[in-house]
Design an enzyme around this catalytic site. Structure first.
Site, PDB file in Angstrom:
ATOM      1  N   GLN A  64       0.825  -1.203   0.000  1.00  0.00           N
ATOM      2  CA  GLN A  64       0.000   0.000   0.000  1.00  0.00           C
ATOM      3  C   GLN A  64       0.863   1.257   0.000  1.00  0.00           C
ATOM      4  O   GLN A  64       0.353   2.359  -0.078  1.00  0.00           O
ATOM      5  CB  GLN A  64      -0.896   0.026   1.249  1.00  0.00           C
ATOM      6  CG  GLN A  64      -1.957  -1.064   1.270  1.00  0.00           C
ATOM      7  CD  GLN A  64      -2.701  -1.125   2.586  1.00  0.00           C
ATOM      8  OE1 GLN A  64      -2.678  -2.144   3.255  1.00  0.00           O
ATOM      9  NE2 GLN A  64      -3.373  -0.046   2.980  1.00  0.00           N
ATOM     10  N   GLU A  85       0.334  -1.677   4.768  1.00  0.00           N
ATOM     11  CA  GLU A  85       0.641  -0.245   4.884  1.00  0.00           C
ATOM     12  C   GLU A  85       2.113  -0.064   5.264  1.00  0.00           C
ATOM     13  O   GLU A  85       2.801   0.775   4.710  1.00  0.00           O
ATOM     14  CB  GLU A  85      -0.274   0.433   5.909  1.00  0.00           C
ATOM     15  CG  GLU A  85       0.004   1.934   6.005  1.00  0.00           C
ATOM     16  CD  GLU A  85      -0.996   2.745   6.810  1.00  0.00           C
ATOM     17  OE1 GLU A  85      -2.145   2.287   6.996  1.00  0.00           O
ATOM     18  OE2 GLU A  85      -0.639   3.842   7.270  1.00  0.00           O
ATOM     19  N   ARG A 117      -6.248   7.043  17.007  1.00  0.00           N
ATOM     20  CA  ARG A 117      -7.528   7.037  16.291  1.00  0.00           C
ATOM     21  C   ARG A 117      -8.619   6.383  17.146  1.00  0.00           C
ATOM     22  O   ARG A 117      -9.783   6.778  17.086  1.00  0.00           O
ATOM     23  CB  ARG A 117      -7.416   6.355  14.927  1.00  0.00           C
ATOM     24  CG  ARG A 117      -8.592   6.624  14.018  1.00  0.00           C
ATOM     25  CD  ARG A 117      -8.383   6.071  12.607  1.00  0.00           C
ATOM     26  NE  ARG A 117      -7.865   7.050  11.671  1.00  0.00           N
ATOM     27  CZ  ARG A 117      -8.624   7.894  10.956  1.00  0.00           C
ATOM     28  NH1 ARG A 117      -9.937   7.869  11.054  1.00  0.00           N
ATOM     29  NH2 ARG A 117      -8.080   8.754  10.125  1.00  0.00           N
ATOM     30  N   GLU A 128     -13.069   2.351   4.637  1.00  0.00           N
ATOM     31  CA  GLU A 128     -13.083   1.792   5.984  1.00  0.00           C
ATOM     32  C   GLU A 128     -14.418   1.918   6.735  1.00  0.00           C
ATOM     33  O   GLU A 128     -14.783   1.000   7.469  1.00  0.00           O
ATOM     34  CB  GLU A 128     -11.993   2.451   6.841  1.00  0.00           C
ATOM     35  CG  GLU A 128     -10.578   2.159   6.400  1.00  0.00           C
ATOM     36  CD  GLU A 128      -9.583   3.091   7.072  1.00  0.00           C
ATOM     37  OE1 GLU A 128      -9.561   4.289   6.727  1.00  0.00           O
ATOM     38  OE2 GLU A 128      -8.850   2.628   7.954  1.00  0.00           O
TER      39      GLU A 128
HETATM   40  N1  MTE Z   1     -11.052  -3.078  -0.446  1.00  0.00           N
HETATM   41  C1  MTE Z   1     -10.431  -4.126  -1.033  1.00  0.00           C
HETATM   42  N2  MTE Z   1     -11.088  -4.804  -1.981  1.00  0.00           N
HETATM   43  N3  MTE Z   1      -9.184  -4.522  -0.638  1.00  0.00           N
HETATM   44  C2  MTE Z   1      -8.501  -3.871   0.360  1.00  0.00           C
HETATM   45  O1  MTE Z   1      -7.374  -4.229   0.689  1.00  0.00           O
HETATM   46  N4  MTE Z   1      -8.530  -2.026   2.008  1.00  0.00           N
HETATM   47  C3  MTE Z   1      -9.361  -1.135   2.819  1.00  0.00           C
HETATM   48  C4  MTE Z   1     -10.357  -0.389   1.943  1.00  0.00           C
HETATM   49  N5  MTE Z   1     -11.048  -1.299   1.069  1.00  0.00           N
HETATM   50  C5  MTE Z   1      -9.132  -2.750   1.002  1.00  0.00           C
HETATM   51  C6  MTE Z   1     -10.417  -2.367   0.533  1.00  0.00           C
HETATM   52  C7  MTE Z   1      -8.596  -0.160   3.582  1.00  0.00           C
HETATM   53  S1  MTE Z   1      -7.900  -0.632   5.050  1.00  0.00           S
HETATM   54  C8  MTE Z   1      -8.457   1.130   3.175  1.00  0.00           C
HETATM   55  S2  MTE Z   1      -7.663   2.288   4.122  1.00  0.00           S
HETATM   56  C9  MTE Z   1      -8.983   1.592   1.875  1.00  0.00           C
HETATM   57  O2  MTE Z   1      -9.632   0.546   1.165  1.00  0.00           O
HETATM   58  C10 MTE Z   1      -7.837   2.147   1.052  1.00  0.00           C
HETATM   59  O3  MTE Z   1      -8.217   2.534  -0.210  1.00  0.00           O
HETATM   60  P1  MTE Z   1      -8.968   3.924  -0.535  1.00  0.00           P
HETATM   61  O4  MTE Z   1      -8.387   4.973   0.351  1.00  0.00           O
HETATM   62  O5  MTE Z   1      -8.670   4.137  -1.962  1.00  0.00           O
HETATM   63  O6  MTE Z   1     -10.418   3.684  -0.246  1.00  0.00           O
HETATM   64  N1  HPA Z   2      -5.098   6.005   9.001  1.00  0.00           N
HETATM   65  C1  HPA Z   2      -4.449   5.059   8.323  1.00  0.00           C
HETATM   66  N2  HPA Z   2      -3.155   4.989   8.234  1.00  0.00           N
HETATM   67  C2  HPA Z   2      -2.436   5.912   8.860  1.00  0.00           C
HETATM   68  C3  HPA Z   2      -3.031   6.926   9.597  1.00  0.00           C
HETATM   69  C4  HPA Z   2      -4.442   6.978   9.664  1.00  0.00           C
HETATM   70  O1  HPA Z   2      -5.042   7.859  10.301  1.00  0.00           O
HETATM   71  N3  HPA Z   2      -2.063   7.670  10.122  1.00  0.00           N
HETATM   72  C5  HPA Z   2      -0.902   7.116   9.707  1.00  0.00           C
HETATM   73  N4  HPA Z   2      -1.122   6.042   8.953  1.00  0.00           N
HETATM   74 MO1  MOS Z   3      -6.352   1.234   5.857  1.00  0.00          MO
HETATM   75  S1  MOS Z   3      -6.227   0.378   7.739  1.00  0.00           S
HETATM   76  O1  MOS Z   3      -6.036   2.812   6.512  1.00  0.00           O
HETATM   77  O2  MOS Z   3      -4.891   0.694   5.216  1.00  0.00           O
END
Ligand code: MTE
Ligand code: HPA
Ligand code: MOS
Length: 817
Positions: free
Chosen positions: A247, A282, A360, A774
């Site tokens: 990520q 991440e 958080r 999320e």
């Molecule tokens: N959806 C899928 N299919 N696969 C993933 O790994 N990760 C989740 C969410 N949805 C994830 C997912 C998480 S933890 C986050 S933070 C967000 O997607 C990240 O992507 P975005 O910021 O583009 O929504």
């Molecule tokens: N969310 C997800 N990942 C992060 C954050 C947060 O607020 N801060 C640092 N890494």
């Molecule tokens: Mo999502 S836990 O912020 O990668």
């Protein structure tokens, strides 16, 4: 919950006439069930030019993924001479590492070398933010599964077999395996954080009622379908190419260059897509890349490291388990008067992202409710287990669940409906303290971290869901059922979500993008985000297509690459689209402006009068195909590509006091969940789920509904079946799908209806949308509250329910006992 068909709790056994009649009514109401909803949402991608954003175009990789033609790191054709690495794991939770004997391993077939800490050319400590984690364990080992080194062999199987033959002599030391032991020993990865507002102690003293309780909530394995993997390829002149399932390509670049002792510019990291990350990639995809790079550096060969599933469980961190103590005060109406809350966070052996995760959780301890006099203590405990990390919600779920449990128990204690208690405590513009002299007026609209909740839609959202899910009549039907049914008991709950959008670390809220228009009019977009299945590339391409007025199919999103966009943040905090689609929109706008100026010169009009739509460039005097304009512009030496940069406005916050405006806006939602439990076996089933979720103006309704479905089911898994069990030696006993149960398709509730809240983001965000990755996970707290409701129905009197999460059959039986 049990996936099998042959359990005692069949769907038929919980049917009753009242509910069936209600179902029949619901079936007549539009929009019908989720299958119909899904078919509305999943129209094919428009092929001609037209408005792309706001439509359910297919995920850009959907067809390739179902055809097996989408490339993941392990699918990249291997360069001749590629070697494979496998980790050597500690078998002791805490101990002195006295000696490593690799003789037997080196004698195994295909083995090339054993790589240990002595082979690290740069810093032996990982280049992460907290700088407290060794690349390879030396001197001491800190958890079972900690990596001591890697074996490198011709094939992955040879490397794995040989890794088991490395003999590590470890003298055991006392291990801290639980958060309670860590609290007692004052074992922490970071100092505690305290957030106070008002006077909680005085409010509790004055409150008509108080309740004291504890709650235990377990962790969660990410269980991405594609496990952790990196492939490191040496390039010319001490440069490196790293393919990583991550990520955060920029973090991989930093860690690899730090471990090799070279400049960032000598390392290029590429990630086309992940087979899921969920927060687990991440930071913690970095270790694989660093280990492979150290081996590749020593052996001067390309090295790939792909963890098998068991090793992935043993090596990498999970969602943080939390343990809570609280005292809450309240009045006869269920309104809170004072809350003292202690959260003990199980961080594992190193800090990783535990600081921001625990922060958080503090930020989200209010969930949707005004906490007037509150005192929160957050302890970041160090244990001899895997280092816990980001997981969808990033501490938000752990902050909210305790407050939702408190709401449920207040209602039980007072004999009130939990939904009424929840509504009573929502943020609102009700005045707390009127203006008096120099004291300004205060309202119930400001969080415990001093951020005003300006965009609150929860009151109408909850009321709408209460009606559409027929909560009141179903609650009636359920009590009638429970009065007659001795064994199967049912429960129902509506819980809200208010989730703060932005990285809490303000600096991460920036993004860059590149848009290239080629001379045939086709477009490439590249941005700092990564694709993990969430549809980020699709949404970015939709936004770019509309900015240039071309067809969605004309825009291609390319692999994330640190040499294209430098210093990009992790794709995390749900902010991927907010940040990267805006940056890409600005990049596309720059190209469009260049073209507009050029065409304005041809047609003698102002550049502002030039429009881009339907694949055409339109001026007051004429129309030209976009492709034509691009060719002409190229011939006239007009720049056809540009960068774009975006930073989130309005946000700021003080890290020392945790106060300010950490979030640009909030994403809201609510779920109504009905469950049944078998009081003899403890088994349970989620029967019906109705969700109303706020994604603002959706850029892609099909993708957003998919995120809501997936997030909810993943949260349901966390709170029902996904149990991590460490034995008394600190060995993770549930380290494979045979013992660790994520929800299966059979666990998806038969009735699963998802509606989107029809209102744009009130803040100026790309396309009027809201982040959606999320927040839906936390809608699954309604499953846990419905389970507690069902358990409560089994006992006389108004007492709280003590249920440990996950609500496995065993934990349900304990709660009933
Ligand atoms: N959806 C899928 N299919 N696969 C993933 O790994 N990760 C989740 C969410 N949805 C994830 C997912 C998480 S933890 C986050 S933070 C967000 O997607 C990240 O992507 P975005 O910021 O583009 O929504
Ligand atoms: N969310 C997800 N990942 C992060 C954050 C947060 O607020 N801060 C640092 N890494
Ligand atoms: Mo999502 S836990 O912020 O990668």
């Amino acid at each position: 919950m049990t996936a099998g068909k042959d359990i005692s709790l069949s769907r038929d056994s919980v049917a009753d006439p009242v509910a069936a009649a209600a179902d029949a009514r619901a079936d007549q109401a539009p929009p019908a069930d989720r299958h119909e909803q899904a078919s509305i949402a999943r129209q094919p991608a428009p092929t001609g030019p037209g408005q792309a954003a706001g439509r359910s175009v297919f995920h850009e990789s959907a067809r390739a993924q179902v055809a097996g033609a989408a490339t993941y790191v392990d699918d990249i054709p291997e360069i001749r001479g590629t070697l494979h690495a496998a980790p050597i794991l500690s078998t002791i939770a805490h101990g002195k590492l006295l000696a490593i004997d690799a003789t037997a391993a080196l004698a195994m077939p295909g083995v090339r070398d054993v790589i240990l800490a002595r082979d690290i050319p740069g810093d032996p400590v990982l280049g992460n933010f907290s700088h407290d984690e060794p690349v390879f364990a030396t001197g001491t080992v800190q958890h079972i599964g900690q990596v001591i080194g890697v074996v490198v062999a011709d094939t992955a199987m040879q490397a794995r077999r040989a890794a088991r033959k490395v003999v590590c002599r470890i003298e055991p030391l006392p291990a801290i395996l639980t958060v309670q032991q860590a609290m007692k020993a004052e074992s922490h990865v970071l100092p505690p954080v305290f957030v106070n507002r008002g006077d909680a102690a005085a409010a509790l003293k004055a409150a008509p009622h108080t309740l004291t309780g504890t709650l235990e909530v377990g962790g969660q394995e990410h269980f991405y379908l594609e496990g952790q993997v990196a492939y490191v390829v040496p390039q010319e002149q001490h440069q490196w190419l790293v393919y990583s399932s991550t990520q955060h390509p920029g973090e991989i670049q930093h860690w690899v260059s730090h471990a090799l002792g070279i400049d960032n510019h000598a390392v290029r990291v590429e990630c086309r897509r992940m087979g899921g990350g969920f927060g687990g990639k991440e930071t913690q995809s970095g270790q694989m890349a660093v280990w492979a790079a150290i081996a590749a550096n020593k052996l001067k060969k390309p090295v790939k490291l792909r963890l098998d599933r068991d090793d992935d469980f043993m090596v990498t961190g999970k969602r943080h388990p939390f343990s809570y103590d609280y005292t809450v005060g309240f009045d006869d109406t269920g309104r809170l008067h004072g809350l003292q809350l202690t959260m003990a966070v199980n961080c594992g052996f190193s800090a990783d992202l535990s600081g921001p995760v625990a922060d958080r959780a503090v930020f989200h301890a209010d969930n949707a409710y005004f906490l007037e006099d509150v005192s929160i203590a957050s302890y970041r405990c160090k244990t001899n287990t895997q280092s816990n990390t980001a997981f969808r919600g990033f501490g938000g779920p752990q902050g909210m669940i305790v407050t939702e449990a408190i709401m449920g128990d207040i209602a039980r204690t007072l004999g009130l409906d939990p939904l009424a208690v929840r509504k009573r405590n929502l943020y609102s513009d009700e005045v707390v303290a009127a203006v008096s002299g120099t004291v300004p007026e205060r309202r119930r609209d400001t969080t415990h971290y001093q951020m005003k909740v300006e965009d609150n839609i929860l009151e109408p959202l909850l009321s709408k869901l209460e009606l559409s899910a027929r909560y009141q009549s179903r609650r009636q039907a359920i009590s009638t059922w429970n009065a007659k049914s001795p064994v199967i008991k049912r429960g129902i709950a509506i819980t809200p979500v208010k989730f703060g959008i932005s990285f809490t670390a303000t600096l991460f809220n920036q993004a860059g993008a590149l848009v290239h228009v080629y001379t045939d009019g086709s477009v490439q977009v590249n941005h700092g985000g990564t694709e993990m299945g969430q549809g980020l590339n699709t949404k970015v391409a939709q936004i770019v297509a509309d900015e240039l007025g071309v067809a969605f199919a004309q825009v291609l999103a390319t692999a994330s690459d640190t040499s294209k966009i430098p210093n990009a943040s992790a794709t995390a905090a749900s902010a991927g689209t907010d940040l990267n689609a805006r940056a890409a929109q600005y990049a596309a706008r720059n190209v469009r402006d260049n073209l507009a100026q050029f065409v304005a010169g041809l047609d003698h009009c102002g550049a502002g009068a030039v429009q881009f739509a339907g694949g055409e460039v339109i001026t007051p005097t004429g129309k030209r195909p976009f492709t034509e304009v691009v060719k002409l512009a190229y011939a006239n030496r007009i720049q056809l590509w540009s960068d774009g940069f975006y930073r989130t406005p309005k946000i700021h916050y003080d890290k020392t006091t945790l106060t300010g405006r950490p979030f640009y806006y909030f994403a809201y939602g609510a779920a109504c969940t009905e469950v049944a439990i078998d009081t003899l076996t403890g088994e349970s089933r989620v029967l019906k789920v109705d969700i109303l979720h706020d994604a603002g103006t959706s850029i892609n309704p099909a993708i957003d509904i998919g995120q809501i479905e997936g997030g909810f089911i993943q949260g349901m898994g966390w709170l029902t079946t996904e149990q991590l069990v460490w034995n008394d030696k600190g060995y993770l006993a549930t380290h494979a799908p045979s013992t660790y149960k994520i929800p299966a398709t059979g666990d998806v509730p038969e009735h699963f209806k998802i509606d989107l809240w029809p209102e744009p983001n009130r803040e100026d965000n790309v396309f009027g949308s809201k982040a959606v990755g999320e927040p839906p996970l936390m809608l699954a707290i309604s499953v846990f509250e419905a389970m507690r409701d069902a358990v409560g129905a089994c006992r006389p009197g108004n007492q709280p329910v003590v249920l440990t999460a996950p609500a496995t059959a065993e934990n349900v039986l304990r709660a009933l006992a």
